[in-house]
Design an enzyme around this catalytic site. Structure first.
Site, short mmCIF file in Angstrom:
data_model
loop_
_atom_site.label_atom_id
_atom_site.label_comp_id
_atom_site.label_asym_id
_atom_site.label_seq_id
_atom_site.Cartn_x
_atom_site.Cartn_y
_atom_site.Cartn_z
N PRO A 1 -12.52 -45.73 -48.19
CA PRO A 1 -12.77 -44.88 -47.14
C PRO A 1 -14.00 -43.73 -47.34
O PRO A 1 -14.06 -43.22 -48.50
CB PRO A 1 -11.44 -44.45 -46.58
N HIS A 2 -14.52 -43.52 -46.22
CA HIS A 2 -15.49 -42.40 -46.53
C HIS A 2 -15.77 -41.68 -45.03
O HIS A 2 -15.68 -42.15 -43.91
CB HIS A 2 -16.85 -42.87 -46.90
N GLY A 3 -16.27 -40.35 -45.31
CA GLY A 3 -16.70 -39.48 -43.94
C GLY A 3 -17.98 -38.94 -44.35
O GLY A 3 -18.09 -38.06 -45.35
#
Length: 150
Positions: free
Chosen positions: A64-66
């Site tokens: 996951p990434h932001g």
């Protein structure tokens, strides 16, 4: 890239029912380490990205990434879950190794791609993944530091 991972952002044996629970734990650690500006907003940013397409990458791993304005400094957090967690709801694929990537919007292209490239070179190797599953926190820190620094 310097010091992308903080030893306190490595969490083992997360007992989570859903991927959002794992992400929540990692976001809290990034917040405690002073890497993000707003825990709730960054969490929502990561979930919004997951809603576009799950970040399951195979090999029982989630990435996951932001890439948002809520990130102060490019950072990575790592989780090893107590059991498999469904990471791709459509296919039922599960993950037990999670690497959350947080990147300031201003560095989104270059920094994010460098982190992904460095990780991708290793993720396909079973030996690397098994070392993440079986190593101590200090060893995982050393392994990820070496990989992330290229």
């Amino acid at each position: 890239m310097s010091k992308l991972i903080n030893k306190n952002c490595i969490v083992f044996d997360i007992d989570a029912a859903e991927k959002k629970d794992v992400i929540s734990v990692l976001v809290k650690e990034l917040d405690a380490a002073g890497k993000i500006t707003n825990q709730e907003e960054f969490f929502e940013d990561v979930l919004a990205r997951e809603a576009i397409a799950p970040t399951y990458v195979g090999f029982d791993m989630g990435l996951p990434h932001g890439k948002t304005d809520h990130v102060l400094e490019a950072s990575v957090a790592f989780a090893r879950t107590a059991g498999p967690v469904v990471w791709n709801e459509e296919t039922g694929e599960t993950a037990d190794l999670i690497i959350l990537i947080a990147v300031p919007l201003s560095e989104a292209g270059d920094t994010h791609m460098k982190i992904l490239a460095n990780l991708s070179r290793q993720l396909m190797h079973e030996e690397f993944r098994e070392s993440l599953r079986s190593s101590t926190k200090d060893q995982v820190f050393d392994i990820l530091t070496e990989v992330l620094e290229g």
